[in-house]
Motif scaffolding. Structure first.
Motif, PDB file in Angstrom:
ATOM      1  N   THR A 160      -8.878  35.611  -9.689  1.00 18.95           N
ATOM      2  CA  THR A 160      -8.660  36.813  -8.894  1.00 18.95           C
ATOM      3  C   THR A 160      -9.894  37.194  -8.075  1.00 18.95           C
ATOM      4  N   TYR A 161     -11.024  36.585  -8.335  1.00 19.69           N
ATOM      5  CA  TYR A 161     -12.265  36.994  -7.688  1.00 19.69           C
ATOM      6  C   TYR A 161     -12.591  36.145  -6.457  1.00 19.69           C
ATOM      7  N   PRO A 162     -12.717  36.746  -5.298  1.00 17.86           N
ATOM      8  CA  PRO A 162     -13.344  36.014  -4.198  1.00 17.86           C
ATOM      9  C   PRO A 162     -14.773  35.661  -4.596  1.00 17.86           C
ATOM     10  N   SER A 184     -11.654  32.625  -1.034  1.00 19.74           N
ATOM     11  CA  SER A 184     -10.777  33.603  -1.661  1.00 19.74           C
ATOM     12  C   SER A 184     -10.406  33.169  -3.072  1.00 19.74           C
ATOM     13  N   GLY A 185      -9.773  34.068  -3.814  1.00 21.77           N
ATOM     14  CA  GLY A 185      -9.401  33.773  -5.188  1.00 21.77           C
ATOM     15  C   GLY A 185      -8.495  32.565  -5.324  1.00 21.77           C
ATOM     16  N   SER A 186      -7.589  32.412  -4.388  1.00 21.59           N
ATOM     17  CA  SER A 186      -6.661  31.283  -4.432  1.00 21.59           C
ATOM     18  C   SER A 186      -7.263  30.004  -3.856  1.00 21.59           C
ATOM     19  N   ARG A 232     -14.935  41.693  -6.755  1.00 26.47           N
ATOM     20  CA  ARG A 232     -13.559  42.120  -6.977  1.00 26.47           C
ATOM     21  C   ARG A 232     -12.863  42.294  -5.627  1.00 26.47           C
ATOM     22  N   THR A 244      -9.918  41.360  -2.679  1.00 31.06           N
ATOM     23  CA  THR A 244      -9.295  40.166  -2.112  1.00 31.06           C
ATOM     24  C   THR A 244     -10.018  39.617  -0.892  1.00 31.06           C
TER      25      THR A 244
END
Length: 122
Positions: A29-31, A50-52, A98, A100
């Motif tokens: 979830t963290y960038p 990014s997180g993904s 934290r 996005t």
């Protein structure tokens, strides 16, 4: 709480990869980003993801030479560095924030690794 640990080769060849292993939950979830600081200079943004892993950003000075990526299954982020130059010599830090948004601004990043030295000889 997230703890970050960088690893790298120190004195580098023309191409090397840095790793940043993260502990703690919610890694995906963290960038995250890579920053660097050369002697006598301010800490500067190198790359962010990014997180993904679907969104990346780069400083102009490394665009086309460095590639940032992450493997959320391994809780690890990478920085592939190609065509290294002496001016890339610095302490490299990984960081997480934290939210996005991937940002080149250091202040929003709340978790930092201890840094790893990268030295590129001329």
């Amino acid at each position: 709480q997230v703890q970050l640990q960088e690893s790298g080769p120190g004195l580098v060849k023309p191409s090397q990869t840095l790793s940043c292993a993260a502990s703690g939950q919610l890694f995906s979830t963290y960038p995250m980003g890579w920053f660097r600081q050369a002697p006598g200079k301010e800490r500067e943004f190198v790359a962010g993801v990014s997180g993904s892993g679907g969104t990346t950003a780069y400083a102009d000075s490394v665009k086309g030479r460095f590639t940032i990526s992450r493997d959320n299954a391994k809780n690890t982020m990478y920085l592939q560095m190609n065509s290294l130059k002496p001016e890339d010599t610095a302490v490299y830090y990984c960081a997480a924030k934290r939210g996005t948004v991937v940002t080149p601004i250091a202040a929003p990043y709340i978790y930092w690794g201890q840094g790893t030295q990268v030295t590129v000889s001329s």
